[in-house]
Design an enzyme around this catalytic site. Structure first.
Site, mmCIF file in Angstrom:
data_model
loop_
_atom_site.group_PDB
_atom_site.id
_atom_site.type_symbol
_atom_site.label_atom_id
_atom_site.label_comp_id
_atom_site.label_asym_id
_atom_site.label_seq_id
_atom_site.Cartn_x
_atom_site.Cartn_y
_atom_site.Cartn_z
ATOM 1 N N ILE A 159 23.661 36.011 71.170
ATOM 2 C CA ILE A 159 24.974 35.973 70.117
ATOM 3 C C ILE A 159 26.174 35.998 71.021
ATOM 4 O O ILE A 159 27.067 35.354 70.644
ATOM 5 C CB ILE A 159 24.876 37.139 69.333
ATOM 6 C CG1 ILE A 159 23.638 36.936 68.398
ATOM 7 C CG2 ILE A 159 26.183 37.442 68.385
ATOM 8 C CD1 ILE A 159 23.366 38.051 67.462
ATOM 9 N N ARG A 239 25.668 47.265 66.545
ATOM 10 C CA ARG A 239 25.342 48.539 65.844
ATOM 11 C C ARG A 239 26.395 49.768 65.751
ATOM 12 O O ARG A 239 26.968 50.003 66.832
ATOM 13 C CB ARG A 239 23.958 49.157 66.513
ATOM 14 C CG ARG A 239 22.742 48.340 66.212
ATOM 15 C CD ARG A 239 22.389 48.302 64.564
ATOM 16 N NE ARG A 239 21.278 47.482 64.200
ATOM 17 C CZ ARG A 239 21.102 46.293 64.164
ATOM 18 N NH1 ARG A 239 22.278 45.452 64.155
ATOM 19 N NH2 ARG A 239 19.979 45.518 63.813
ATOM 20 N N GLU A 268 25.297 53.936 57.056
ATOM 21 C CA GLU A 268 25.438 52.685 56.212
ATOM 22 C C GLU A 268 24.563 52.811 55.238
ATOM 23 O O GLU A 268 23.431 53.366 55.031
ATOM 24 C CB GLU A 268 24.988 51.332 57.068
ATOM 25 C CG GLU A 268 25.872 50.931 58.364
ATOM 26 C CD GLU A 268 25.442 49.561 58.813
ATOM 27 O OE1 GLU A 268 24.643 48.980 58.412
ATOM 28 O OE2 GLU A 268 26.075 49.214 59.773
ATOM 29 N N HIS A 287 28.192 44.953 56.936
ATOM 30 C CA HIS A 287 27.064 44.607 57.881
ATOM 31 C C HIS A 287 26.673 43.184 57.303
ATOM 32 O O HIS A 287 25.415 42.960 56.923
ATOM 33 C CB HIS A 287 26.015 45.481 57.863
ATOM 34 C CG HIS A 287 25.104 45.519 58.931
ATOM 35 N ND1 HIS A 287 24.284 46.491 59.435
ATOM 36 C CD2 HIS A 287 24.678 44.235 59.786
ATOM 37 C CE1 HIS A 287 23.532 46.101 60.429
ATOM 38 N NE2 HIS A 287 23.800 44.705 60.633
#
Length: 328
Positions: A159, A239, A268, A287
Site C-alpha cells: 500500500i 491502525r 472504533e 475506516h
C-alpha cells in the site's frame, strides 16, 4: 458424514457465500452494521470449524482455545492485529487475511484523504452547505499545495508503494521509512530511504501505513509530533493504535503540526464527543480504506476461498501464520 460448520460475523450477500454453502453448513450474524456480541462469538467458536471475521472482531486466545474444532479464521482485511496469531498457531488454527486485492483501493483513499486535508475540502463543503458562503476573498478556506512537496511514508509495503506511485503523479519528493529497504520502490519510483527521525523533520506530509505491532504501538507520540514541521500534515490510514491520540490532539491544538487526516482510530467506532472530532483541521473518516463495492466483494471472495481450501484439505491462498501446516 457431518458437514463442517462456518460462522460469519456479519451479514453478507448470499451469492458471495454460496460456494461455502456447497461444502459446509453456514450461519451468519444477521446484521451488517452491528458487531457480533462477545458471548455469541464465543458460543459459535465452540462449534465452528471455520470463522469468517471482520477486523473489528477480537479473536483472542480465549476464543481460539474454545474452538475445539476450529481449523481456520479468515479475516476480512489485510491487517490481523485483532487476532492472537501466536495462540492460533499453537492451537493448530490457520489465520488468513485479504492482502493485494485492496492495495490500490486503499492507496486511492489514502491519497484522497491527504488531498482533502491539505485543501480543506470537507471544511469547504460544509461551509457551503451551512450557507456561510457570502462573498469571495483571497484566502477564503485556503489550503496548501500538494504538488512538488515532500511526502514521507512510514511503512513501505504494497500500500505504501502504491501511495508513492500516486505521489509521483503530483511530482512529489518521496521519502520512506520501513523495517527494511524497499529497493524496488527506490529503483522504480526514486523513493529515498531515511530514518524515522529524518522523515519526521523533512516531510510536508507524513503518511502512516505501517502495521500495528508491539514495536509500532504509539509510534507517533508526543516526541514524534514535536519533530515534525509546524506546517506538516499527518495522515493515518493504517491502525489507530499506532498513534497516541492525546499527543496528536495536543500537537494540533498547539500548532505543532498543521492538520491531520484520519481513517482509523484507537477505539472504533470513535465517539462523536472525541476531542479530535471537534477540531476544524482534522478530517475524520470511518475506516473506509478498502470500501469500494468492487474491492469489498473481492475481499469476501478471498475469505470464502481460504475457508473452502482449509475445509477441503488444501493450502489457503493468503496464510498469515506460515508456521501452520495442514493437519492429516
Amino acid at each position: 458424514m457431518k458437514r463442517p460448520y462456518v460462522f460469519i460475523t456479519r451479514k453478507l450477500p448470499e451469492e458471495i457465500i454460496a460456494p461455502m454453502k456447497a461444502i459446509a453448513e453456514v450461519a451468519m450474524w444477521p446484521h451488517d452494521d452491528v458487531s457480533v456480541p462477545r458471548d455469541v462469538l464465543m458460543t459459535e467458536a465452540k462449534k465452528a470449524d471455520a470463522l469468517f471475521t471482520m477486523v473489528s472482531d477480537i479473536v483472542d486466545q480465549t476464543v481460539l482455545e474454545a474452538g475445539k474444532s476450529l481449523k481456520v479464521v479468515a479475516n476480512m482485511g489485510v491487517g490481523f492485529d485483532n487476532i492472537d496469531v501466536a495462540a492460533a498457531t499453537k492451537c493448530g488454527i490457520a489465520v488468513c487475511n485479504t492482502p493485494d486485492v485492496l492495495t490500490d483501493t486503499t492507496a486511492d483513499l489514502t491519497f484522497a484523504l491527504l488531498l482533502a486535508t491539505a485543501r480543506r475540502m470537507v471544511e469547504a463543503a460544509q461551509f457551503v452547505k451551512e450557507g456561510k458562503w457570502k462573498s469571495w476573498s483571497p484566502f477564503l478556506l485556503a489550503g496548501v499545495d500538494v504538488h512538488h512537496k515532500t511526502i514521507g511514508i512510514v511503512g513501505m509495503g504494497n500500500i505504501g508503494t502504491a501511495v508513492a506511485k500516486r505521489a509521483i503523479g503530483f511530482e512529489m519528493n518521496v521519502l520512506y521509512h520501513n523495517r527494511s529497504r524497499n529497493i524496488e520502490a527506490e529503483k522504480q519510483l526514486g523513493a529515498t530511504y531515511c530514518s524515522f527521525e529524518k522523515l519526521l523533520e523533512t516531510a510536508d506530509f507524513v503518511v502512516c501505513l505501517t502495521p500495528l505491532t508491539k514495536e509500532t504501538r504509539h509510534m507517533f507520540n508526543k516526541e514524534a509530533f514535536r519533530k515534525m514541521k509546524r506546517s506538516a500534515i499527518f495522515i493515518n490510514a493504517a491502525r489507530g493504535a499506532i498513534v497516541d491520540e492525546q499527543a496528536l490532539y495536543e500537537a494540533l491544538v498547539s500548532g505543532e503540526i498543521a492538520g491531520a487526516g484520519l481513517d482509523v482510530f484507537e477505539q472504533e467506532p470513535i465517539d462523536a464527543s472525541h476531542p479530535l472530532l471537534k477540531l476544524p483541521n482534522v478530517v475524520a473518516l470511518p475506516h473506509i480504506g478498502s470500501a469500494t463495492k468492487e474491492t469489498r466483494t473481492k475481499m469476501m471472495e478471498v475469505c470464502c476461498r481460504n475457508i473452502i481450501a482449509i475445509l477441503t484439505g488444501n493450502q489457503p491462498e493468503t496464510l498469515v501464520n506460515k508456521e501452520w501446516s495442514l493437519r492429516p
